[in-house]
Structures are given as structure tokens and as C-alpha cells.
Design a protein around this motif. Sequence first.
Motif, short mmCIF file in Angstrom:
data_model
loop_
_atom_site.label_atom_id
_atom_site.label_comp_id
_atom_site.label_asym_id
_atom_site.label_seq_id
_atom_site.Cartn_x
_atom_site.Cartn_y
_atom_site.Cartn_z
N ASP A 101 23.79 15.40 2.00
CA ASP A 101 23.64 16.86 1.60
C ASP A 101 22.41 17.29 0.87
OD1 ASP A 101 26.06 17.62 2.99
OD2 ASP A 101 27.04 16.90 1.34
N SER A 102 21.91 16.18 -0.06
CA SER A 102 20.92 16.44 -0.87
C SER A 102 20.16 15.04 -1.19
CB SER A 102 21.38 17.21 -2.18
OG SER A 102 22.30 16.20 -2.82
N ALA A 103 18.77 15.27 -1.49
CA ALA A 103 18.07 14.21 -1.88
C ALA A 103 16.90 14.72 -2.50
CB ALA A 103 17.50 13.32 -0.77
N GLU A 104 16.33 14.08 -3.65
CA GLU A 104 15.22 14.30 -4.40
C GLU A 104 13.99 13.95 -3.73
OE1 GLU A 104 18.14 15.21 -6.26
OE2 GLU A 104 18.12 13.03 -5.97
N ALA A 105 14.02 12.98 -2.59
CA ALA A 105 12.39 12.85 -1.85
C ALA A 105 13.28 12.40 -0.62
CB ALA A 105 11.75 11.84 -2.61
N ILE A 106 12.31 12.48 0.62
CA ILE A 106 12.56 11.92 1.79
C ILE A 106 11.26 10.93 2.14
CG2 ILE A 106 12.75 12.39 4.25
CD1 ILE A 106 14.55 14.73 3.72
N VAL A 107 11.60 9.95 2.69
CA VAL A 107 10.41 8.90 3.19
C VAL A 107 10.72 8.53 4.55
CG1 VAL A 107 9.39 6.77 2.73
CG2 VAL A 107 10.11 8.04 0.77
N PRO B 44 0.64 -1.29 0.03
CA PRO B 44 -0.05 -0.11 0.14
C PRO B 44 0.98 1.48 -0.05
CG PRO B 44 -0.98 -1.61 1.29
CD PRO B 44 0.39 -2.09 0.87
N ILE B 45 1.85 1.25 0.82
CA ILE B 45 2.75 2.43 0.72
C ILE B 45 3.42 2.55 -0.64
CG2 ILE B 45 4.78 3.27 1.83
CD1 ILE B 45 4.04 2.09 4.46
N ALA B 46 4.08 1.51 -1.33
CA ALA B 46 4.59 1.62 -2.40
C ALA B 46 3.63 2.09 -3.55
CB ALA B 46 5.08 0.20 -2.71
N GLU B 47 2.42 1.67 -3.60
CA GLU B 47 1.26 2.16 -4.55
C GLU B 47 1.25 3.70 -4.10
OE1 GLU B 47 -0.83 1.80 -7.49
OE2 GLU B 47 0.26 0.01 -6.67
N LEU B 48 1.19 4.19 -3.23
CA LEU B 48 1.19 5.51 -2.98
C LEU B 48 2.40 6.53 -3.42
CD1 LEU B 48 -0.65 7.53 0.10
CD2 LEU B 48 1.89 8.17 -0.77
N LEU B 49 3.55 5.72 -3.14
CA LEU B 49 4.68 6.33 -3.42
C LEU B 49 4.88 6.35 -4.93
CD1 LEU B 49 7.20 4.79 -1.14
CD2 LEU B 49 6.35 7.07 -0.93
N ARG B 50 4.36 5.57 -5.78
CA ARG B 50 4.39 5.79 -7.26
C ARG B 50 3.64 7.08 -7.68
NH1 ARG B 50 3.01 0.08 -6.51
NH2 ARG B 50 4.85 -1.19 -7.19
N ALA B 51 2.95 7.54 -7.01
CA ALA B 51 2.22 8.88 -7.37
C ALA B 51 3.02 9.99 -6.84
CB ALA B 51 0.71 8.83 -6.95
N VAL B 52 3.81 9.87 -6.14
CA VAL B 52 4.48 10.90 -5.21
C VAL B 52 6.02 11.34 -5.53
CG1 VAL B 52 5.04 11.87 -3.09
CG2 VAL B 52 2.73 10.69 -3.32
N LEU B 53 6.76 9.93 -5.82
CA LEU B 53 8.02 10.15 -5.92
C LEU B 53 8.71 10.42 -7.41
CD1 LEU B 53 9.72 6.99 -4.03
CD2 LEU B 53 9.11 9.54 -3.23
N PRO B 54 9.65 11.19 -7.40
CA PRO B 54 10.05 11.32 -8.80
C PRO B 54 10.66 10.15 -9.77
CG PRO B 54 11.96 11.85 -7.19
CD PRO B 54 10.66 11.54 -6.33
N ASP B 55 10.96 10.19 -10.76
CA ASP B 55 11.37 9.13 -11.68
C ASP B 55 12.87 8.83 -11.47
OD1 ASP B 55 8.80 8.72 -12.98
OD2 ASP B 55 9.32 10.27 -14.52
N ARG B 56 13.70 9.72 -11.18
CA ARG B 56 14.96 9.87 -10.95
C ARG B 56 15.40 10.02 -9.58
NH1 ARG B 56 13.97 6.45 -14.09
NH2 ARG B 56 14.93 6.02 -16.16
N GLY B 57 16.63 10.21 -9.38
CA GLY B 57 17.17 10.71 -7.88
C GLY B 57 17.41 9.67 -6.86
#
Length: 202
Positions: free
Chosen positions: A98-104, A19-32
Motif C-alpha cells: 500500500d505504501s513505500a518511501e521509495a521504489i527501485v 555502482p547502483i548502490a553508490e547512486l542510491l546513497r544519494a537518492v534514497l531516504p534514510d528510513r522507511g
Amino acid sequence: MTMTDMRRRAPATERNREPIAELLRAVLPDRGTVLEIASGTGEHGVHFARAFPGLLWQPSDPDPDALASIRAWRIEAGLPNLTDPVHLDAASERWPIDSAEAIVCINMVHISPWAATAGLMAGAQRVLSPGAPLVLYGPYRRLGVPTAASNEAFDASLRARNPDWGLRQVEDVTAEAEGRGLRFERLFEMPANNLTIVFRRG
């Protein structure tokens, strides 16, 4: 003790990971790079790295035993996009990333002092670029919404273990985030009376 023996298991992970992965598919970027805060056993990291091969999954935790478990799961999985875990205390003013494209961040906010949540928001402000998501998952309270009996019992057990722990108000978490330049985007109802809250770096 073998590396395999160091793997910890959390039964809830098998129930909530898809269920978390399914939601992340709509939220996370494609790369990074996705920085996972409080990775715990490391099971989520394996599942998500496998589900999102275009993303570099960076697990972290402040607990040495958790880091050993994460590392053991990583070695067993052999996924090229799952990195070695790093020691990271969310409450610290200095993070090793130092940097990330998303935090979970899954199931940390209620099993830690409020300083960890405040530190998480401050760290997200430092690490995320504008528009990047911060995704929180776990049980929360909401003003005007009755809390499930199971969550009330869970909250009581957490506070008995540590008075600085316990279910947080969504509104308090949101205020802390907004004070650090993170805007509330959306709240998702999840199975087993959990919620996912998505913020974006302003």
C-alpha cells in the motif's frame, strides 16, 4: 532440492550492484520501506539491504522461480531488514503493497511488455508519498544520442525472444511517468552503457 540450491545467479549483478548502490546513497531516504520491483534472482536485494541497514528492503517479482530464489538468498543472508518477497506484477492494477518511501526497479523495463512500464508508473503514483523517488536502471535509447553497438545487439536479441520486449526511449518512459504525476529529476550515466533515471512523486 535444498533451499541453497534454489538460489539463482545473474553475473551482471556482481558488476552493477556497487555502482547502483553508490547512486542510491544519494537518492534514497534514510528510513522507511524500499519496494524493489522485479527483483529477479534476489542478489540485489541482499546487497542493498546490507548497504542500507536503516531501510526495510521489500523484494517482489511475478515469477514463482524468482520468488523462490529471492527467498533462498534472504534466508542465507539472514538480514533483519530484508523482508520475505511478495508476488507483484507491475502491470496489475492491484499491488500487495500500500505504501513505500521509495521504489527501485532494475532491468525490468526492457524485458517486459510496455504494459509493465505503464503499470509501474501507475503503481508508483498509488504507493509513493509526495517527493518519494522512483529509481529505474537499465539500458535505454535517447533521442539524439547514438545507441552503443552492444545495446543494439541486445535489443535485437530481446525482440527476437519476444516482440513486445526491447530497449525503450527515455523520452517515452518520462512521458508515461509524468502522465502519472511523477516528475523527472535526473538521469545518470552508468557503466556498461546503462542509465539510471530518477523520478519523484509530485
